[in-house]
Scaffold this motif. Structure first.
Motif, mmCIF file in Angstrom:
data_model
loop_
_atom_site.group_PDB
_atom_site.id
_atom_site.type_symbol
_atom_site.label_atom_id
_atom_site.label_comp_id
_atom_site.label_asym_id
_atom_site.label_seq_id
_atom_site.Cartn_x
_atom_site.Cartn_y
_atom_site.Cartn_z
ATOM 1 N N ALA A 26 0.855 -1.187 0.000
ATOM 2 C CA ALA A 26 0.000 0.000 0.000
ATOM 3 C C ALA A 26 0.890 1.236 0.000
ATOM 4 O O ALA A 26 2.095 1.149 0.249
ATOM 5 N N SER A 27 0.317 2.392 -0.250
ATOM 6 C CA SER A 27 1.066 3.645 -0.208
ATOM 7 C C SER A 27 1.685 3.846 1.170
ATOM 8 O O SER A 27 1.141 3.401 2.188
ATOM 9 N N GLU A 28 2.783 4.563 1.202
ATOM 10 C CA GLU A 28 3.497 4.813 2.445
ATOM 11 C C GLU A 28 2.702 5.686 3.400
ATOM 12 O O GLU A 28 2.023 6.628 2.987
ATOM 13 N N VAL A 29 2.797 5.365 4.681
ATOM 14 C CA VAL A 29 2.314 6.232 5.755
ATOM 15 C C VAL A 29 3.568 6.738 6.451
ATOM 16 O O VAL A 29 4.359 5.954 6.971
ATOM 17 N N ARG A 30 3.766 8.042 6.427
ATOM 18 C CA ARG A 30 4.973 8.617 7.017
ATOM 19 C C ARG A 30 4.837 8.748 8.521
ATOM 20 O O ARG A 30 3.747 8.932 9.053
ATOM 21 N N SER A 31 5.960 8.676 9.177
ATOM 22 C CA SER A 31 6.006 8.786 10.627
ATOM 23 C C SER A 31 5.475 10.134 11.087
ATOM 24 O O SER A 31 5.801 11.171 10.501
ATOM 25 N N PRO A 32 4.700 10.141 12.159
ATOM 26 C CA PRO A 32 4.239 11.422 12.714
ATOM 27 C C PRO A 32 5.372 12.165 13.424
ATOM 28 O O PRO A 32 5.209 13.299 13.818
ATOM 29 N N TYR A 33 6.541 11.504 13.566
ATOM 30 C CA TYR A 33 7.669 12.100 14.285
ATOM 31 C C TYR A 33 8.619 12.862 13.373
ATOM 32 O O TYR A 33 9.712 13.219 13.778
ATOM 33 N N HIS A 34 8.214 13.134 12.122
ATOM 34 C CA HIS A 34 9.102 13.770 11.145
ATOM 35 C C HIS A 34 9.736 15.042 11.708
ATOM 36 O O HIS A 34 9.053 16.025 11.984
ATOM 37 N N GLY A 35 11.052 14.994 11.909
ATOM 38 C CA GLY A 35 11.795 16.154 12.382
ATOM 39 C C GLY A 35 11.690 16.429 13.868
ATOM 40 O O GLY A 35 12.389 17.287 14.380
ATOM 41 N N THR A 36 10.832 15.713 14.586
ATOM 42 C CA THR A 36 10.663 15.945 16.021
ATOM 43 C C THR A 36 11.849 15.410 16.809
ATOM 44 O O THR A 36 12.256 16.002 17.808
ATOM 45 N N TYR A 37 12.404 14.273 16.370
ATOM 46 C CA TYR A 37 13.523 13.634 17.053
ATOM 47 C C TYR A 37 14.705 13.536 16.101
ATOM 48 O O TYR A 37 14.536 13.311 14.903
ATOM 49 N N SER A 38 15.883 13.673 16.642
ATOM 50 C CA SER A 38 17.104 13.514 15.856
ATOM 51 C C SER A 38 17.435 12.020 15.823
ATOM 52 O O SER A 38 18.050 11.492 16.753
ATOM 53 N N VAL A 39 16.992 11.327 14.778
ATOM 54 C CA VAL A 39 17.175 9.875 14.704
ATOM 55 C C VAL A 39 18.390 9.521 13.857
ATOM 56 O O VAL A 39 18.835 10.295 13.016
ATOM 57 N N SER A 40 18.924 8.334 14.110
ATOM 58 C CA SER A 40 20.027 7.827 13.309
ATOM 59 C C SER A 40 19.464 6.903 12.233
ATOM 60 O O SER A 40 18.263 6.657 12.179
ATOM 61 N N THR A 41 20.334 6.377 11.411
ATOM 62 C CA THR A 41 19.898 5.508 10.315
ATOM 63 C C THR A 41 19.704 4.056 10.749
ATOM 64 O O THR A 41 19.429 3.195 9.919
ATOM 65 N N ASP A 42 19.830 3.771 12.035
ATOM 66 C CA ASP A 42 19.596 2.414 12.550
ATOM 67 C C ASP A 42 18.110 2.213 12.808
ATOM 68 O O ASP A 42 17.443 3.094 13.359
ATOM 69 N N LEU A 43 17.602 1.047 12.426
ATOM 70 C CA LEU A 43 16.191 0.727 12.612
ATOM 71 C C LEU A 43 16.086 -0.755 12.948
ATOM 72 O O LEU A 43 16.517 -1.603 12.172
ATOM 73 N N THR A 44 15.541 -1.065 14.114
ATOM 74 C CA THR A 44 15.325 -2.450 14.519
ATOM 75 C C THR A 44 13.966 -2.538 15.196
ATOM 76 O O THR A 44 13.610 -1.667 15.989
ATOM 77 N N LEU A 45 13.230 -3.588 14.880
ATOM 78 C CA LEU A 45 11.937 -3.819 15.535
ATOM 79 C C LEU A 45 12.117 -4.797 16.679
ATOM 80 O O LEU A 45 12.936 -5.722 16.595
ATOM 81 N N SER A 46 11.322 -4.629 17.725
ATOM 82 C CA SER A 46 11.333 -5.596 18.817
ATOM 83 C C SER A 46 10.779 -6.927 18.294
ATOM 84 O O SER A 46 10.006 -6.946 17.328
ATOM 85 N N PRO A 47 11.155 -8.046 18.905
ATOM 86 C CA PRO A 47 10.678 -9.349 18.421
ATOM 87 C C PRO A 47 9.158 -9.477 18.356
ATOM 88 O O PRO A 47 8.632 -10.185 17.499
ATOM 89 N N ASP A 48 8.440 -8.763 19.223
ATOM 90 C CA ASP A 48 6.975 -8.812 19.192
ATOM 91 C C ASP A 48 6.390 -7.771 18.225
ATOM 92 O O ASP A 48 5.187 -7.717 18.011
ATOM 93 N N GLY A 49 7.246 -6.926 17.651
ATOM 94 C CA GLY A 49 6.810 -5.940 16.676
ATOM 95 C C GLY A 49 6.159 -4.702 17.249
ATOM 96 O O GLY A 49 5.700 -3.839 16.509
#
Length: 173
Positions: free
Chosen positions: A135-158
């Motif tokens: 489906a089309s992308e849903v962008r994060s509501p946190y855009h620009g609110t937090y200084s995030v890094s390029t690392d992305l990991t989900l918890s095992p339960d999602g």
């Protein structure tokens, strides 16, 4: 042995899926110029079963238990995230994405999360999946609110998204 350079791998249902590069990533590769492949490897024997050529410069890859492979493009700035049937090699669906996004499959296999590897601010988004169709992308509501890094990991339960900058987000976006 693989016939082309590998960049990223995914594992699902006793198969290893490997991106296969046919050129260097470039912001100047237009969609019609892109090419690449992915290899399907039997995880028990480590034998390559298939090499599937695609009209996409593969960057990152995830797969589901039904043999659908999802690949983000490494080139072309405004480019594509695509799903492919690993049995037939056919394109299943395509959605817009910016070049060089890391992708992560939710444990339920009903959505993919993405994070930019370049750009400012670094943004996240999600794509819902139904029978391999994105489906089309849903962008994060946190855009620009937090200084995030390029690392992305989900918890095992999602339920949570972990980011290398030290932030934890709910995956309900």
């Amino acid at each position: 042995e693989l016939s082309l350079p590998a960049e990223n791998i995914a594992y699902a249902n006793d198969k290893v899926y490997v991106t296969q590069l046919k050129g260097k990533h470039s912001s100047y590769w237009q969609n019609e110029d892109q090419e690449g492949a992915f290899a399907v490897i039997n995880a028990t024997t480590m034998e390559q079963e298939k090499l599937i050529n695609i009209d996409l410069d593969p960057y990152d890859i995830v797969a589901d238990d039904n043999g659908i492979v999802y690949i983000s493009s490494g080139s072309g700035q405004h480019t594509r995230l695509e799903s492919f049937d690993s049995q037939s090699g056919k394109l299943v669906s395509s959605q817009s994405i910016y070049e060089q996004n890391r992708i992560e499959m939710h444990p339920s296999q009903n959505r993919i999360y993405r994070i930019e590897m370049s750009g400012s601010p670094i943004t996240m988004g999600t794509y819902s999946i139904t029978n391999g169709v994105l489906a089309s992308e849903v962008r994060s509501p946190y855009h620009g609110t937090y200084s995030v890094s390029t690392d992305l990991t989900l918890s095992p339960d999602g339920k949570y998204i972990f980011n290398g900058a030290g932030f934890i987000f709910r995956s309900s976006m």
